[in-house]
Scaffold this motif. Structure first.
Motif, PDB file in Angstrom:
ATOM      1  N   ASP A   1      12.628  49.058 -22.615  1.00 25.45           N
ATOM      2  CA  ASP A   1      13.985  49.576 -22.715  1.00 25.45           C
ATOM      3  C   ASP A   1      14.919  48.506 -23.280  1.00 25.45           C
ATOM      4  OD1 ASP A   1      16.037  51.351 -22.323  1.00 25.45           O
ATOM      5  OD2 ASP A   1      15.982  51.297 -20.142  1.00 25.45           O
ATOM      6  N   ASP A   2      16.051  48.943 -23.799  1.00 25.12           N
ATOM      7  CA  ASP A   2      17.099  48.031 -24.280  1.00 25.12           C
ATOM      8  C   ASP A   2      16.540  47.033 -25.278  1.00 25.12           C
ATOM      9  OD1 ASP A   2      18.527  49.411 -22.407  1.00 25.12           O
ATOM     10  OD2 ASP A   2      18.765  47.752 -21.013  1.00 25.12           O
TER      11      ASP A   2
ATOM     12  N   ASP B   1      18.140  49.779 -28.245  1.00 23.53           N
ATOM     13  CA  ASP B   1      19.330  49.811 -27.410  1.00 23.53           C
ATOM     14  C   ASP B   1      20.484  50.537 -28.102  1.00 23.53           C
ATOM     15  OD1 ASP B   1      20.430  48.831 -24.824  1.00 23.53           O
ATOM     16  OD2 ASP B   1      21.948  48.022 -26.184  1.00 23.53           O
TER      17      ASP B   1
ATOM     18  N   GLU C   1      18.250  55.261 -28.582  1.00 27.67           N
ATOM     19  CA  GLU C   1      19.160  55.648 -27.498  1.00 27.67           C
ATOM     20  C   GLU C   1      20.567  55.848 -28.045  1.00 27.67           C
ATOM     21  OE1 GLU C   1      18.050  53.112 -23.558  1.00 27.67           O
ATOM     22  OE2 GLU C   1      19.575  52.282 -24.859  1.00 27.67           O
TER      23      GLU C   1
END
Ligand code: C2E
Ligand code: CA
Ligand code: CA
Ligand code: CA
Length: 271
Positions: free
Chosen positions: A177-178, A200, A234
């Motif tokens: 993630d990110d 991200d 995202e």
């Protein structure tokens, strides 16, 4: 001591003092949030290039009797300062697995991704905790995805690797993630059973106008492709962002353009 307390107060603006008090009260009431059933999972869809929902990410919300809806950035860090995050994390996993089970029973088995904190991952018995939750829920483990971040991989990479491998043998998958915000080391991608990179939101936000952000987004997608990883963008809010990301080869998309985090099952009646 009292004296120090007074001295410290000197540095605080009245507003800050109030914030601090609120923080302490939040911390106190967070301890009971689970037993008082104030925590809820919201679910945000991830879609493919046809806009079809292929999976969900579970995102926690706290319905506080006095302060109302509290988003995770305002209480997960508090929980992470103590072992409360482990209890909350287990509740999140259990609840997400129950939802997966509902999906399976409805004949629409979509995967759900759950965010994991560093403190959870470093627990000695993390593998046992996760595998027993998965086993007790009776779900297909392939439908559970765990989202971890680069920042939690700095320490004891070998131990982390052993844990992720054990869980991935059960069928559980992992996404990073990110991606791009921490120390993006390719070592992680080489040594860990990670199958998905999530770009991200901060890069997606303005990549249509910011050259640097575009370069980063392009690089992440190209790298993911060449390592045979899936890539999720995202924070997709605009159709133009979606189209550009698609043309760059991004596989999956998440953001307000497709859906905000929302409850999936109707809220339980309150008495
Ligand atoms: P994250 O994992 O990076 O989650 C994405 C955040 O971006 C979510 O915020 C989501 O609501 C928000 N978001 C999604 N699409 C858009 C968009 O198009 N525009 C904008 N502006 N925002 C978008 P949220 O739900 O407030 O969660 C914040 C963070 O809290 C998460 O970031 C995650 O790090 C953490 N978190 C959430 N749920 C959990 C949990 O169950 N456990 C743990 N340990 N952390 C959690
Ligand atoms: Ca996430
Ligand atoms: Ca993220
Ligand atoms: Ca984030």
């Amino acid at each position: 001591s009292k004296e120090m307390g007074r001295n410290q107060l000197y540095f605080f603006e009245p507003g800050m003092h109030k914030t601090l008090r609120k923080k302490q009260r939040l911390e106190q009431s967070l301890k009971q949030a689970i037993s008082k059933q104030q925590l809820k999972l919201f679910y945000q869809p991830k879609v493919n290039s046809q806009g079809q929902i292929v999976s969900y990410e579970a995102l926690i919300r706290w319905f506080h009797p006095e302060f109302g809806l509290i988003t995770p950035n305002d209480f997960i860090p508090l929980a992470e300062n103590s072992y409360l995050i482990n209890e909350i994390g287990e509740w999140v996993l259990t609840t997400a697995c129950q939802q997966i089970r509902v999906f399976q029973q409805q004949g629409t088995p979509l995967p759900i991704a759950v965010n994991v904190s560093e403190r959870q991952l470093v627990q000695k018995n993390f593998v046992e905790i996760v595998s027993s939750i998965v086993q007790n829920s009776g779900i297909d483990p392939h439908l559970l995805e765990l989202e971890i971040t680069e920042s939690m991989l700095n320490e004891d990479l070998e131990n982390t690797r052993i844990k992720l491998l054990a869980l991935s043998k059960l069928g559980i998958t992992f996404s990073l993630d990110d991606f791009g915000t921490g120390y993006s080391s390719l070592i992680y991608l080489k040594n860990l059973p990670i199958t998905v990179l999530k770009i991200d939101r901060s890069f997606v936000h303005e990549f249509l106008t910011q050259e640097t952000d575009l370069a980063i987004v392009k690089t992440i997608i190209a790298m993911a492709k060449s390592l045979s990883l899936h890539v999720v963008a995202e924070g997709v809010e605009q159709q133009e962002q979606f189209e550009m990301l698609m043309s760059l080869g991004c596989d999956l998309f998440q953001g307000y353009l497709f859906g905000k985090p929302e409850p999936l099952t109707p809220p339980e009646p309150t008495e």
